[in-house]
Design a protein around this motif. Structure first.
Motif, PDB file in Angstrom:
ATOM      1  N   VAL A 114      -9.575  -4.822  17.027  1.00 17.32           N
ATOM      2  CA  VAL A 114      -8.496  -3.901  15.990  1.00 17.32           C
ATOM      3  C   VAL A 114      -9.680  -2.689  15.654  1.00 17.32           C
ATOM      4  CG1 VAL A 114      -9.488  -3.865  13.158  1.00 17.32           C
ATOM      5  CG2 VAL A 114      -9.236  -6.779  14.177  1.00 17.32           C
ATOM      6  N   PRO A 150      -3.757  11.889   8.637  1.00 21.28           N
ATOM      7  CA  PRO A 150      -5.442  11.964   7.651  1.00 21.28           C
ATOM      8  C   PRO A 150      -6.242  11.238   8.862  1.00 21.28           C
ATOM      9  CG  PRO A 150      -4.133  11.047   6.344  1.00 21.28           C
ATOM     10  CD  PRO A 150      -3.262  11.133   7.812  1.00 21.28           C
ATOM     11  N   GLU A 151      -7.367  11.246   8.676  1.00 20.92           N
ATOM     12  CA  GLU A 151      -8.576  10.692   8.857  1.00 20.92           C
ATOM     13  C   GLU A 151      -9.353   9.466   8.462  1.00 20.92           C
ATOM     14  OE1 GLU A 151     -10.321  11.326  12.591  1.00 20.92           O
ATOM     15  OE2 GLU A 151      -8.497  12.269  13.790  1.00 20.92           O
ATOM     16  N   PRO A 152      -8.752   8.461   7.970  1.00 24.32           N
ATOM     17  CA  PRO A 152      -9.775   7.400   6.541  1.00 24.32           C
ATOM     18  C   PRO A 152     -11.205   6.831   7.382  1.00 24.32           C
ATOM     19  CG  PRO A 152      -8.128   6.916   6.694  1.00 24.32           C
ATOM     20  CD  PRO A 152      -7.706   7.385   7.317  1.00 24.32           C
ATOM     21  N   ASP A 153     -11.900   6.566   7.078  1.00 24.21           N
ATOM     22  CA  ASP A 153     -12.651   5.710   7.180  1.00 24.21           C
ATOM     23  C   ASP A 153     -12.193   4.289   7.061  1.00 24.21           C
ATOM     24  OD1 ASP A 153     -14.830   3.459   7.565  1.00 24.21           O
ATOM     25  OD2 ASP A 153     -16.174   4.320   5.525  1.00 24.21           O
ATOM     26  N   LEU A 154     -11.466   3.798   8.414  1.00 30.47           N
ATOM     27  CA  LEU A 154     -10.955   2.872   8.490  1.00 30.47           C
ATOM     28  C   LEU A 154     -12.474   1.430   8.326  1.00 30.47           C
ATOM     29  CD1 LEU A 154      -8.072   3.415  10.451  1.00 30.47           C
ATOM     30  CD2 LEU A 154      -7.850   3.086   8.229  1.00 30.47           C
ATOM     31  N   SER A 155     -13.061   1.121   9.658  1.00 26.87           N
ATOM     32  CA  SER A 155     -13.048   0.147   9.412  1.00 26.87           C
ATOM     33  C   SER A 155     -13.120  -1.127   8.989  1.00 26.87           C
ATOM     34  CB  SER A 155     -14.493   0.829   9.261  1.00 26.87           C
ATOM     35  OG  SER A 155     -15.464   1.802   9.066  1.00 26.87           O
ATOM     36  N   PHE A 156     -11.406  -1.649   9.402  1.00 24.07           N
ATOM     37  CA  PHE A 156     -11.646  -2.993   9.167  1.00 24.07           C
ATOM     38  C   PHE A 156     -12.234  -4.193  10.072  1.00 24.07           C
ATOM     39  CE2 PHE A 156      -7.187  -0.697   8.383  1.00 24.07           C
ATOM     40  CZ  PHE A 156      -7.211  -0.529   7.488  1.00 24.07           C
ATOM     41  N   GLU A 160      -6.975   0.288  15.212  1.00 24.56           N
ATOM     42  CA  GLU A 160      -6.743   0.487  14.302  1.00 24.56           C
ATOM     43  C   GLU A 160      -6.344   1.978  13.826  1.00 24.56           C
ATOM     44  OE1 GLU A 160     -10.733  -0.452  11.356  1.00 24.56           O
ATOM     45  OE2 GLU A 160     -11.649   0.926  12.619  1.00 24.56           O
ATOM     46  N   ARG A 161      -6.723   2.792  14.678  1.00 19.02           N
ATOM     47  CA  ARG A 161      -6.379   3.966  14.497  1.00 19.02           C
ATOM     48  C   ARG A 161      -5.163   4.566  14.722  1.00 19.02           C
ATOM     49  NH1 ARG A 161      -9.203   7.852  11.758  1.00 19.02           N
ATOM     50  NH2 ARG A 161     -11.589   6.955  11.546  1.00 19.02           N
ATOM     51  N   ARG A 194      -2.342   2.529   4.653  1.00 19.20           N
ATOM     52  CA  ARG A 194      -3.637   1.858   4.564  1.00 19.20           C
ATOM     53  C   ARG A 194      -3.428   0.437   4.752  1.00 19.20           C
ATOM     54  NH1 ARG A 194      -9.391   3.288   4.400  1.00 19.20           N
ATOM     55  NH2 ARG A 194     -10.668   2.291   4.058  1.00 19.20           N
ATOM     56  N   THR A 246     -13.751  -3.825   4.658  1.00 19.51           N
ATOM     57  CA  THR A 246     -12.640  -2.175   4.876  1.00 19.51           C
ATOM     58  C   THR A 246     -14.152  -1.265   4.330  1.00 19.51           C
ATOM     59  OG1 THR A 246     -12.112  -1.234   3.056  1.00 19.51           O
ATOM     60  CG2 THR A 246     -10.117  -2.124   4.197  1.00 19.51           C
ATOM     61  N   GLY A 247     -14.361  -0.044   5.187  1.00 20.87           N
ATOM     62  CA  GLY A 247     -15.131   0.939   4.848  1.00 20.87           C
ATOM     63  C   GLY A 247     -15.686   1.274   3.458  1.00 20.87           C
ATOM     64  N   TRP A 248     -15.921   2.475   3.376  1.00 20.84           N
ATOM     65  CA  TRP A 248     -15.866   2.338   1.769  1.00 20.84           C
ATOM     66  C   TRP A 248     -15.213   3.348   1.377  1.00 20.84           C
ATOM     67  CZ3 TRP A 248     -19.457   2.341  -2.692  1.00 20.84           C
ATOM     68  CH2 TRP A 248     -18.940   2.640  -3.010  1.00 20.84           C
ATOM     69  N   ASN A 249     -13.794   2.842   0.410  1.00 19.14           N
ATOM     70  CA  ASN A 249     -12.845   3.301   0.423  1.00 19.14           C
ATOM     71  C   ASN A 249     -13.287   4.055  -0.886  1.00 19.14           C
ATOM     72  OD1 ASN A 249     -10.581   3.619  -0.220  1.00 19.14           O
ATOM     73  ND2 ASN A 249      -9.915   1.007   0.024  1.00 19.14           N
TER      74      ASN A 249
END
Lengths: 205, 257
Positions: A23, B55-61, A27-28, A45, B122-125
């Motif tokens: 993952v 965009p580059e969101p904080d994903l960290s799934f 993920e990116r 997302r 997920t990370g902080w959303n």
């Protein structure tokens, strides 16, 4: 570092840690693919999250007939297609209202001037808008080729269509983009134009 | 076979031609202006396409088993029941659970997708947080405030009870002496429960504090806005009066002439 295949093999035994390494690795690209296909940050997302959930659930059925990444891409594209059908609309090029210079400065390469940054941002938006005009199949082919570097054969396998169809879609898509982006490029502000605008304002005052 | 072929052109553009075919097409390009233009134009377009950055969101799934967290939650619920079954302080349990649910809604740290046995953390959303707060604000704010005040009261009451309880516990907990395995296990479980409850109450207090801070900030803003309006009104009235005086003066001057 373990290969995707090794991690997949471990994940199939129910090892969530191994799967989460996959993952982290993917993920990116998966988010970027979903974002470019459907054009909405939050929905992209959701699609990315759902992709990994489905992949984990369906891992038993993945026999390594394709690359793991291609398999993920297929799940993502199916979810994107569902989204487009559900929303019954073409993707929206999410152009932010106005250009936030502070935001831009954060991503600045030191040698770039603010004008360069603004035009780069505008160019990015122009591309997003032009891509949104393409039919879904042309857009998907271009995204997979340009941003994910897949071969024609991989794209053909992924989209279940003949090799020649992939090439035709790319050709048609690029032709439309070329026309639109050429026009968009002409519309970009240039420093000289900005100067003459400034002069015009001063002369009015 | 003609060389002015779109498939061939695309193969050449993306470098998917074999070396000899590539060489042949290179030769063709020297003599065919149309194909040259086409290739140049498409290369430029490809370069432009590279400027499209997502965009580059904080994903960290992170995929986790929902079952595990569910069973943990139900265990916690059970330990709450057992513990509070012995204690009269039902208020804290209820308050902590209520505030816990509230905090989960606000922090939105774990989102369940697709239901079933798996969850993606997920990370902080930020966006969903805004939504959650928006939803809370959309509800009756007065009712929410009343609820918070009630929770706060119950918490204070329950904390006092907990403090009393702890005092008595210290005396028994501090002297484990010789215990059987079962007793040690019970003792440890008891300690864990206590620690969990303490964390819950700390969290509850923090949430309340955040709410209070937000409320204070809102009031301050309202006051400032109110003062601003009064100031504008005052200036408007003054301007109006000054204009009136000027008008009267002009009228008088006009009449005199």
């Amino acid at each position: 570092m373990m290969s995707d295949e090794e991690l997949v093999a471990r994940s199939r035994g129910g090892d969530l840690d191994s799967f989460n390494q996959l993952v982290l690795r993917w993920e990116r690209p998966i988010y970027a693919l979903a974002y470019r296909v459907i054009g909405r940050e939050e929905d992209a997302r959701d699609v990315a999250q759902e992709t990994f959930l489905r992949a984990f659930r369906a891992l038993a059925g993945f026999k390594g007939q394709a690359k793991f990444s291609s398999w993920l891409y297929r799940i993502t594209l199916n979810l994107c297609r569902d989204w487009i059908r559900r929303e019954r609309r073409t993707p929206i090029a999410q152009a932010p209202e106005g250009v936030d210079l502070v935001d831009l400065a954060g991503e600045a390469v030191p040698s770039e001037s603010i004008e360069d940054l603004v035009s780069r941002k505008q160019l990015s938006e122009a591309v997003a808008k032009a891509m949104a005009l393409l039919p879904e199949e042309q857009r998907t082919a271009i995204i997979l080729k340009e941003y994910h570097g897949l071969t024609f054969q991989e794209i053909a396998d992924l989209l279940d269509c003949p090799l020649s169809t992939v090439k035709t879609r790319l050709y048609q898509g690029l032709t439309v983009l070329r026309r639109h982006l050429h026009r968009a490029d002409e519309g970009l502000p240039r420093p000289r134009q900005a100067d003459s605008l400034g002069e015009a304002i001063r002369s009015i005052n | 076979m003609t060389m002015c072929d779109t498939e061939l052109l695309i193969d050449y553009l993306y470098g998917e031609l074999a070396a000899d075919q590539r060489h042949t097409f290179d030769l063709h390009l020297k003599s065919c202006a149309d194909c040259r233009r086409e290739i140049d134009g498409m290369r430029a377009t490809r370069t432009t396409l590279q400027s499209w950055a997502p965009p580059e969101p904080d994903l960290s799934f992170e995929v986790v088993r929902a079952q595990r967290s569910e069973s943990r939650a139900s265990q916690r619920g059970e330990s709450f029941r057992k513990w509070w079954g012995l204690s009269p302080a039902w208020g804290l349990a209820a308050a902590a659970m209520l505030v816990g649910a509230l905090s989960a809604a606000i922090a939105n740290v774990e989102v369940t997708y697709g239901g079933g046995d798996l969850t993606v953390r997920t990370g902080w959303n930020r966006a969903p947080v805004a939504q959650a707060q928006g939803a809370a604000a959309a509800e009756d704010p007065a009712a929410l405030r009343r609820e918070l005040i009630a929770v706060s009261d119950r918490l204070a009451r329950a904390e006092r009870l907990l403090a009393d309880q702890n005092k008595t516990n210290v005396s028994t907990n501090a002297v484990p002496g010789r215990m059987t395995d079962a007793e040690i296990a019970r003792f440890v479980r008891h300690m864990i429960n206590q620690s969990e409850e303490r964390q819950q109450s700390v969290l509850a207090r923090q949430i309340l504090q955040i709410n209070r801070d937000v409320e204070t900030a809102r009031r301050t803003d309202f006051d400032r806005l109110g003062r601003g309006m009064v100031e504008i009104q005052r200036t408007a009235v003054e301007t109006f009066q000054r204009q009136k005086v000027l008008e009267d003066h002009l009228l008088r001057v006009g009449l005199q002439r």
